[in-house]
Design an enzyme around this catalytic site. Structure first.
Site, PDB file in Angstrom:
ATOM      1  N   LYS C  85     -14.658  79.076  63.696  1.00  0.00           N
ATOM      2  CA  LYS C  85     -15.774  79.884  63.185  1.00  0.00           C
ATOM      3  C   LYS C  85     -15.199  81.199  62.654  1.00  0.00           C
ATOM      4  O   LYS C  85     -14.269  81.770  63.252  1.00  0.00           O
ATOM      5  CB  LYS C  85     -16.733  80.141  64.350  1.00  0.00           C
ATOM      6  CG  LYS C  85     -18.076  80.748  64.000  1.00  0.00           C
ATOM      7  CD  LYS C  85     -18.925  80.866  65.285  1.00  0.00           C
ATOM      8  CE  LYS C  85     -20.310  81.423  65.042  1.00  0.00           C
ATOM      9  NZ  LYS C  85     -21.104  81.508  66.292  1.00  0.00           N
ATOM     10  N   SER C 160     -25.710  79.669  65.502  1.00  0.00           N
ATOM     11  CA  SER C 160     -25.024  80.292  64.400  1.00  0.00           C
ATOM     12  C   SER C 160     -23.746  79.597  63.959  1.00  0.00           C
ATOM     13  O   SER C 160     -23.256  79.853  62.869  1.00  0.00           O
ATOM     14  CB  SER C 160     -24.676  81.734  64.781  1.00  0.00           C
ATOM     15  OG  SER C 160     -23.776  81.760  65.875  1.00  0.00           O
ATOM     16  N   SER C 184     -25.569  79.079  70.322  1.00  0.00           N
ATOM     17  CA  SER C 184     -24.965  78.942  68.988  1.00  0.00           C
ATOM     18  C   SER C 184     -23.922  77.845  68.855  1.00  0.00           C
ATOM     19  O   SER C 184     -23.462  77.572  67.754  1.00  0.00           O
ATOM     20  CB  SER C 184     -24.341  80.270  68.548  1.00  0.00           C
ATOM     21  OG  SER C 184     -25.345  81.148  68.112  1.00  0.00           O
TER      22      SER C 184
END
Lengths: 483, 94, 500
Positions: C85, C160, C184
């Site tokens: 990420k 996310s 997330s």
């Protein structure tokens, strides 16, 4: 006419002299090229995390215990949130409720009277970066065109020591600052250099009519960096505030700046528009737990504090002034104690050490330990003076030679022929000679006019090459000129 | 009921230069969110200590030893403005 | 060609790929080529990667192959292509957290997770898209545009960590890492048919993870199987002296009970998360169905009520914004990142840089957090939220005195349409309803895909365990995986895709 009294509180910031910074492994050394002692943590790069320096925690515990504080067994790091370009994270890691140390005090001596100043709290925080204002402002923030930022200093461990509003005069404030500096130096946790900013003061001053219970509105003058300036700042503020009040005005709650050159304080910003710091516990840091065992370990490792040292030196015979000077130098104090141990009078040893010896070391820029002086030699010297073997001027010469490493006082006095003659026969022979040559003076004395007596003493001393004990000369002359 | 907030003051504290229109929008959205968030107040919590850390740990320290710092160029090259090895910013309000 | 079919390699699990690498069936360079090919075929549809590090990954794959050639083995991720990420700092590789305020920022250091992955010989393919600063549940709040769901590109992949979910789901990496503050990782895993896991707080270092809410953030893995999840977690976990909140103890044996089944275990179903008012009925049915299967397999299933979880969402939306308002204060245009061109003082520069650089969701949360911490409101909002957090923790702790693990749906709905909730922050916040409590408690939790809904979208099943209870959590999750027999793959991973 109103009689005013001042109420003063002082916040002191002390940079701890650890190897590394408070929350990262960069050297805690702000010198050097800008931004060369920086890492992701002290630059607040995205993702970086703080880890507290254990040595710094020990440092604050030492300070807290030396100031007789209560140590909170559980203490918390908070974030103090405010935006300022020298503050990389735009929050400062500090403490709020549950600081490491609370409720201490410090005894100071002002004009021979002891005054107790309460310590509200001692807490841990981190220093900011250094701003250099460039442009037309002469280095001042006002009028500057832009500002340069160096983060070498950012994150150096800082201990903040906050007093109760117990201080009443600028002299007390100065004495407090001086004593705090001595304590910090004795603990060895900071170099406490005022001129270098590793110890600096924020001074809160308000005035009120004597007898009033309520406090007046205070001002805070930030970053005062000498003891003399602390005193001058306070004198200036007291005077300014009284004038404002007597003219029917109001003192504004504000932060002020002390200008060393002009000797005045000027307003920086009013506190009405003060920041809302939104303190909250720093989620990146765990609570600090100081167990009783850890506390007593630190306590047992504390050195003797200056007040104790002074008292102890005084009981050994040093006078007040000498005790103060000796207590500020562990080397001098050690010599003093050795000398007393070896039989010297404390009073005499104290005076020699803080007078001639300090003057010599300053003059020749050497450390006292590097000279030839030992406690034993100092004791020997004072004993010779007391026994009348050395005149005070001869003793000075001997001491210098000892300091220069020329040997023991006995050896030096001997080789330099500085020993006083106490052989009565030799002195009487000289008196005989002088009296024979000055018969009229003897007549005058016998006739009640003592004026020539001093002249005769001088003549005898001269005859003896200055090495006769003047007291013996006087005694003998008195006998011989008596009617 | 949506919570009334002084959005101008909050934006200033957060150092966000928002337009009038943005202030209006965010102000009303925040009021709605806070109306939901306010539900936490319905739960009696007398005598309940706050949790700042999920795990009950204390005393994480480092040794007081230094490590290598970053090479200055490695971070100054990402800086918006620099001069002589320092970060440069416009004049600061005193 | 006599070698393996390169396209197929992108569909291997990490465990399978590891076996192949060690038996010499293919090389790490082959694996990288396969996932790179998959990325070029799918990225135009997904926008899952923000940065592909061709040079670095090629070098790492070659280094891994060289290691295998001399018999050097640094563990199960050696030679395995994995993605990160884009809120984890990578030395020399742009890291943006999907924010304009960090556009072009090149970190001068590696996050601890990156250091560990490199030391383990993993091949880092690149950086994946996310909701800006990990704030969101759909990956629509990215300054660089949304990521789409590989099961249906009109749908969100969740967030996310939507980019990390999408790349593993589609095969443009064999595994990936996300961060989970309120769900997330687990929520996007559920929405993309993956295994997604949030570890016990403190097991994985946060050093170098761009902080959202420090007391809640944890890095964790996305994988196609539970076994792969263990391999990924093992590599990145363990004490880090650079993170004061890292647990200074040996890590548990995560995979120690993988094959043991659930017979004799007591497992609690969280009743609050089977409420038809807030959870989709197909998801409730699937969850109950799996609970029944676990019971048939010998587990004792009991209903557990956690009434304070009802307040978890509210508490979370005070605590997380409060922490983020402070964590994101450092983005001020002074030392890095976007600086506004607006003329004026440094104070003006900071305010404009921040207003220009942050997207609306980030601004919303900074404002919310600033308000919740400000004088006069602290106690009613932030302080109260922290006390509620204590109640949630206590409730979980007492539940774990009765049961070994808790189960629930991972999400209230399956993947929703792009744009469906983007104008309604509160509706979006409800996506994290079932996942937030584990973050508040600091406990481990995992989402395992168990079924498809009528629209052919995956349904996630959550297994929660007490702090440091990863072994138990994985034991249950592995059995759920086995009982579910979920083998479906995202349409984009299996179809012959062509660039639009």
């Amino acid at each position: 006419m109103t009689v005013w009294e001042a109420v003063i509180g002082i916040e002191t910031h002390v940079e701890l002299s650890t190897e590394s910074k408070m929350f990262c492994s960069c050297p805690a050394d702000a010198e050097g090229e800008p931004n060369t002692a920086c890492c992701p943590v002290c630059l607040a790069l995205p993702g970086a995390l703080p880890v507290p320096n254990g040595k710094a925690i020990e440092g604050i515990l030492k300070i807290g215990l030396a100031l007789d504080c209560d140590i909170n067994e559980s203490s918390i790091f908070y974030r103090k949130n405010y935006f300022y370009p020298d503050l990389p994270k735009n929050y400062q890691i500090s403490q709020y409720t549950f600081p490491v140390c609370e409720h201490g005090h410090i005894e100071i001596d002002v004009d021979g009277a002891s005054v107790r100043i309460g310590i509200t709290r001692v807490h841990m925080e981190e220093d900011t970066g250094k701003s250099t204002h460039v442009g037309d402002g002469d280095g001042r923030i006002h009028g500057a065109d832009h500002t340069l930022l160096d983060f070498n200093r950012a994150g150096i461990p800082l201990v903040e020591i906050v007093t109760e509003p117990d201080i009443r005069t600028s002299q007390e404030a100065r004495a407090y600052g001086a004593e705090l500096q001595r304590i910090v130096l004795a603990l060895g946790v900071s170099d406490a250099k005022l001129e270098a900013g590793s110890m600096r003061f924020d001074v809160n001053v308000s005035v009120r009519p004597v007898g009033a219970k309520e406090l007046g509105t205070r001002t805070e003058t930030k970053n005062v960096n000498s003891l003399r300036s602390v005193q001058r700042t306070i004198d200036y503020e007291i005077d300014r505030q009284i004038k404002v009040l007597e003219a029917g005005g109001e003192v504004r709650l504000e932060t002020r700046h002390w200008n060393e050159n002009t000797g005045v304080t000027t307003s920086m910003r009013t506190k009405e528009e003060s920041e809302d710091y939104r303190y909250f516990q720093d989620p990146d840091l765990l609570p600090l737990e100081v167990t009783p065992a850890w506390q007593s370990e630190i306590r047992s490792g504390l050195p003797e504090l200056p007040a104790i040292t002074r008292a102890r030196l005084a009981t050994l015979g040093a006078d007040m002034i000498a005790a103060g000077v000796l207590a500020d130098s562990s080397d001098l104090a050690a010599l003093f104690e050795e000398a007393v141990e070896a039989g010297a009078s404390g009073r005499a040893a104290g005076i020699w050490l803080t007078g001639e010896v300090v003057a010599y070391t300053r003059r020749s820029d050497v450390a006292v330990l590097e000279t030839g002086l030992t406690g034993g030699r100092l004791a020997e010297l004072t004993a010779m003076v007391e026994a009348g073997k050395l005149s005070s001027s001869a003793a000075k010469k001997v001491l210098i030679a000892v300091l220069e490493g020329e040997g023991s006082p006995e050896e030096i006095a001997e080789s330099k022929e500085l020993l006083q003659v106490s052989d009565i026969t030799a002195i009487e022979a000289a008196i005989d000679h002088v009296l024979a040559e000055n018969a009229d003076a003897v007549d005058k004395i016998r006739g009640g006019d003592m004026k020539p007596f001093g002249f005769l003493v001088g003549q005898v001393m001269r005859q003896m090459g200055g090495r006769a004990d003047p007291k013996v000369v006087r005694d003998l002359l008195t006998d011989r000129t008596a009617g | 009921m949506p919570v009334e907030i002084d959005i101008v003051k909050v934006a200033a504290l957060a150092r966000l230069a928002l337009t009038e229109e943005e202030l209006d929008t965010f102000g009303s959205q925040l009021g709605d969110i806070l109306e939901h968030a306010e539900r936490v107040q319905a739960l009696p919590t007398d005598g309940v200590p706050p949790t700042s850390h999920p795990l009950p740990m204390v005393n994480a320290f480092r040794e007081d030893v230094t490590a290598e710092c970053l090479d200055r160029e490695s971070f100054l090259r990402s800086a918006p403005d620099t001069a002589g090895g320092q970060f440069r910013v416009p004049r600061i309000l005193a | 060609m006599t070698g393996p079919d390169i396209a197929d390699l992108a569909d291997l699990t990490i465990a399978e790929a590891g076996t192949g690498l060690r038996s010499g069936d293919f090389t790490s360079t082959d694996l990288l080529a396969a996932v790179t090919k998959r990325a070029s075929a799918t990225e135009a549809h997904l926008h899952a990667y923000l940065t592909l590090d061709h040079e670095g990954s090629t070098r790492a794959a070659e280094a891994a192959d060289a290691s295998f050639a001399v018999g050097e083995d640094r563990g199960p991720l050696q030679g395995i292509p994995v993605a990160l990420k884009d809120n984890m700092c990578t030395l020399g590789i742009e890291t943006t957290a999907s924010s304009k305020i960090l556009d072009g920022w090149i970190p001068p250091y590696d996050a601890t997770i990156v250091t560990r992955l490199k030391a383990a010989g993993a091949v880092i393919t690149g950086k994946t898209n996310l909701d800006e600063f990990a704030m969101g549940s759909s990956t629509e709040n990215s300054a660089y545009g949304p990521t789409r769901n590989p099961w249906n590109t009109d749908r969100v992949p969740g967030g996310s960590s939507g980019g990390s979910a999408a790349v593993t789901a589609v095969g443009s990496a064999l595994g990936s890492f996300g961060s989970d503050t309120g769900g997330s990782i687990r929520q996007p895993a559920a929405l993309t048919g993956l295994v997604g896991m949030k570890p016990t707080y403190g097991i994985v270092s946060r050093y170098g993870l761009i902080a959202f809410a420090s007391s809640l953030d944890q890095i964790g893995p996305f994988s196609r199987t539970v076994e792969d999840s263990v391999l990924l977690l093992e590599t990145i976990s363990g004490f880090d002296p650079k993170d004061a909140t890292s647990i200074n103890a040996p890590v548990p044996n995560f995979g120690g009970s993988l094959g043991r089944g659930v017979s004799g275990m007591r497992i609690g179903v969280v009743t609050e998360f089977l409420n038809g008012d807030v959870i989709d009925s197909q998801i409730i049915a699937a969850t109950r169905g799996m609970a029944d299967k676990l019971q048939d397999a010998g587990a004792e299933i009991v209903e557990v009520s956690l009434p304070s979880t009802e307040y978890s969402l509210s508490a979370y939306y005070l605590i997380a914004p409060a922490e983020c308002s402070s964590n994101l204060a450092r983005f001020d245009g002074v030392r890095y990142g976007h600086r506004s061109n607006v003329e004026g003082t440094t104070e003006d520069m900071m305010s404009h840089s921040r207003a220009e650089g942050f997207g609306p969701e980030v601004i919303r949360r900074i404002l919310l957090g600033t308000y919740a911490l400000s004088a006069g409101y602290y106690d009613a909002f932030y302080g109260q939220a922290q006390r509620v957090r204590t109640l949630v923790r206590r409730e979980f702790a007492s539940a774990y005195e009765q049961v070994d693990a808790l189960i629930s749906p991972t999400t209230p709905t399956t993947a929703f349409a792009i744009g469906e909730k983007s104008d309604d922050p509160i509706a979006m916040y409800y996506s994290d309803l079932c996942t937030i409590p584990s973050n508040l408690a600091g406990d481990p939790a995992i989402s395992v895909p168990i079924a498809l809904d009528d629209a052919g979208l995956p349904i996630g099943f959550q297994v929660m365990a007490p702090a440091l209870g990863e072994e138990v959590m994985y034991r249950v999750a592995a059995y759920v995986e086995r009982l579910a027999g979920f083998t479906a793959r995202a349409s984009l991973a299996t179809s012959e895709v062509v660039a639009p």
